[in-house]
Scaffold this motif. Structure first.
Motif, short mmCIF file in Angstrom:
data_model
loop_
_atom_site.label_atom_id
_atom_site.label_comp_id
_atom_site.label_asym_id
_atom_site.label_seq_id
_atom_site.Cartn_x
_atom_site.Cartn_y
_atom_site.Cartn_z
N GLN A 175 97.20 -33.46 58.69
CA GLN A 175 96.83 -32.31 57.78
C GLN A 175 98.34 -32.04 57.09
O GLN A 175 98.44 -31.92 55.69
CB GLN A 175 96.32 -30.95 58.40
N GLN A 179 81.54 -22.53 61.40
CA GLN A 179 81.06 -23.76 60.85
C GLN A 179 79.61 -24.11 60.95
O GLN A 179 79.03 -24.61 60.03
CB GLN A 179 82.14 -24.97 61.10
N PHE A 196 87.01 -30.13 68.30
CA PHE A 196 88.47 -29.86 68.15
C PHE A 196 88.75 -28.68 69.12
O PHE A 196 89.07 -27.66 68.57
CB PHE A 196 88.87 -29.88 66.92
N ILE A 229 86.32 -21.05 64.70
CA ILE A 229 85.90 -21.82 63.51
C ILE A 229 84.56 -22.74 63.76
O ILE A 229 83.71 -22.93 62.86
CB ILE A 229 87.21 -23.03 63.26
N ASN A 237 79.91 -25.67 53.16
CA ASN A 237 81.14 -26.63 53.69
C ASN A 237 82.23 -25.74 54.08
O ASN A 237 82.37 -24.63 53.12
CB ASN A 237 81.53 -27.57 52.82
N VAL A 238 83.20 -26.32 54.96
CA VAL A 238 84.18 -25.23 55.50
C VAL A 238 85.43 -26.05 55.14
O VAL A 238 85.53 -27.25 55.16
CB VAL A 238 84.00 -24.99 56.83
N ILE A 249 89.26 -25.59 55.99
CA ILE A 249 90.27 -24.90 57.09
C ILE A 249 91.76 -24.93 56.66
O ILE A 249 92.22 -25.97 56.43
CB ILE A 249 89.93 -25.32 58.46
N CYS A 250 92.08 -23.96 56.57
CA CYS A 250 93.83 -23.76 56.51
C CYS A 250 94.24 -23.16 57.69
O CYS A 250 94.03 -22.06 58.08
CB CYS A 250 93.97 -22.96 55.09
#
Lengths: 383, 383
Positions: free
Chosen positions: B130, A130, B117, A126, A139-140, A142-143
DNA sequence: GTGAAAGCGCTAACAT
DNA sequence: ATGTTAGCGCTTTCAC
């Protein structure tokens, strides 16, 4: 009563000459000159963010001109542009990306769906992705699917509703239905799969050559003198599970070792699943393996922990090889031999492919990239 | 030539009766009945996402009615609502959140700024946060400052431009100027700090009682019989550095141990910084410490690695205690004694405070939560 | 070179 | 109970 178009206050206002036939005012607090329009509906409450209209009013020009100035549009008077830029700075203008996205039908947001981001692997991807996205002005979002098909589907909807311009996906291991992925393509939103790719969808993909990696791992164990090599594999819903399993089998075959069926155990990739698999394998009374190739490092590490607990010495009585080169592999004692994946490269390349698709008119030709894995030898597999 | 309002195709269309005086059509492909409006500008290209207008046209009603039906607005005919809902499903309608946000001046997006992160700590917090956000209908935009003030400032702008409704922040260790945080509050965007909080800003905060945690850690070392206890601290820009340092000093003082100034080394929290600090401490010819309390687990782990390399046995000649209870602490041998933080709780509580602030009219009274740390004893500190 | 106006998809008064 | 209208902040023709 005249209010400052910036701070909204009234006490610090003085008149300051006439410009283009209109009364100019000055706010001492904001050190700001401004002119009110005729019917000037004066400024609203405090937490109002500056808009191009505010800038336009302050300068007594039209908002189109402001917009043009802000975007270096060709036809714009140098002086006007500077005025606008100055005023924008003065009023602390931040463009409203939501409005921009709406009118341009382009959100500059990119979605990423991953199973989780706790274990170094996905966070690293990620981060790399990113970085590429940010540089390109994206823009990112994240899920995490949390390995759940249902959540993954919900994620897809969220991204759709946010009108992302493209999506990076690493599938949950529960996913067997792919309609939610097709929905993206149906709406012209390009998708790139990475690592846990979807065979059934014809889009760009980036992954590591899992077959080759496993082959290297098992070949290394064989060359270290292990004879009875087991495999803890991943869930059967994942393509990489098969690829790694096949690499394992191919190596055994090549070197004439038997691969009894019972020497392969599959586990979901949870900690608990890994421990169970390890327990099963190491508790065997007959035919206990003298080495195990694990589908990834977290599983391998749990295996070593179980071996430690059972007082089975690694690597003397148990050789272990993992997959991914997690930082933990260096920390644990003995160091864990593993197959290194170019993790950051996966993220970077996947995002680059995605950006290319986004920028291509119409559907781009899918590109599939298979990256080279590398064997990293540490203590856990050499006796 | 009539096109289907869904698929845009023309070949599968048949007439199907007259409804409310208007010609009704039927698309065999989509199994869809529809009516065209008088001047019906027929559907555009394929990758057009369904809007409420599409639904309205298909049903020959106004878009406000559609909007109301979609939102369970009080005054709506049961039948109409069902029709709308059905049609929405049929046309695969996904509300455009961008448009919604624009008109409501509320994006339902929440920003999170963290230093990185990669190391379990922040990912865990983010996950917990989240989860709370998702349940409340909010989306999360994650930004990494990479411990850089400049990037952190850029992050703040991105979030501002995306019109987030609130922000969760854990500061970079370079940050000494706080204007970019104040900007949020200036625009009425609530902010909650967690873990690495900002003293100078009067907002809600969630963190662990660092002073207490350090005190426990050092007290434990003393009780284990270590006499010459050093400390590897964090960067001096972080409040938690001082809190943990003070806890360390207080424990030494309470038990009458000297705390020579040279037994404290500060490091940035990078891997390299940690190794340097460890090298310095363990290479001492005179007065080499017999135990070290480290500002966090990653640092403690690097210390153990250096000790391993120098053949200094842990815990016999070197006691080590960390802070955070990183999963690595369990993996390393000997197990790392550490101060456990309720990591998920931090994320959850911080997000809950933030949501409360968002839902409060006007500026909410800031709430500061200090959570209890807990000593977890493993092998690295008991001889 | 600049302004006026339309419209992106949606909600929310205000009518009826 | 439903339609009409205005407008969120912005870009982009189209005039002049």
């Amino acid at each position: 009563m005249v209010r400052c178009i910036h701070c909204g206050e009234v006490h610090a206002i003085t008149r300051s000459g006439i410009v283009r036939g209109k009364q100019r005012y000055y706010c001492k607090d904001c050190k700001l000159y401004f002119i009110l329009k005729e019917e000037a509906t004066v400024t609203p409450a405090r937490p109002h963010m500056t808009t191009i209209v505010d800038i336009a009013k302050a300068l007594c020009i039209s908002k189109s001109t402001v917009s043009r100035a802000l975007h270096e549009h060709s036809d714009i008077n140098e002086q006007t542009r500077n005025d606008v830029l100055d005023m924008a700075r003065k009023l602390d203008y931040q463009p409203n990306l939501l409005a921009q996205s709406l009118v341009k039908s382009k959100s500059n947001n990119i979605g990423i769906i991953v199973p989780e981001f706790l274990t170094y692997f996905f966070p690293t991807i990620i981060m790399a992705a990113q970085e590429v996205a940010t540089k390109a002005g994206y823009n990112v979002i994240i899920c995490q699917s949390q390995e759940s098909y249902k959540i993954e589907k919900a994620n897809a909807h969220v991204l759709l509703s946010n009108r992302v311009d493209g999506v990076l996906i690493s599938m949950s291991c529960q996913t067997k239905n792919f309609e939610h992925f097709r929905t993206f393509e149906k709406h012209g939103i390009p998708v790139v799969f990475f690592n846990r790719v979807c065979e059934e969808i014809d889009s760009s993909k980036v992954y590591v050559d899992d077959y080759k990696g496993s082959f290297l791992a098992v070949e290394h164990l064989i060359k270290s003198g292990y004879k009875n090599i087991a495999h803890i594999g991943g869930p059967l819903s994942l393509q990489l599970t098969y690829n790694r399993l096949n690499g394992y089998r191919a190596a055994l075959k090549k070197y004439g070792l038997p691969s009894g069926k019972d020497q392969v155990i599959h586990c979901d990739l949870s900690k608990k699943g890994a421990i169970n698999a390890a327990e099963t394998l190491l508790s065997k009374r007959r035919n206990r393996p003298d080495a195990v190739f694990c589908v990834n490092d977290p599983v391998a590490i749990q295996l070593i922990m179980v071996a430690r607990q059972k007082k089975i010495p690694v690597p003397r009585e148990l050789g272990v090889v993992g997959f991914s080169d997690d930082p933990m592999a260096e920390i644990i004692d003995p160091g864990l031999t593993t197959i290194q994946q170019p993790v950051s490269v996966i993220g970077r390349e996947a995002m680059e492919l995605l950006l290319r698709s986004i920028q291509t008119e119409g559907k781009a030709q899918p590109i599939v990239k298979s990256l080279k894995p590398k064997l990293v030898i540490r203590g856990s597999s050499v006796r």
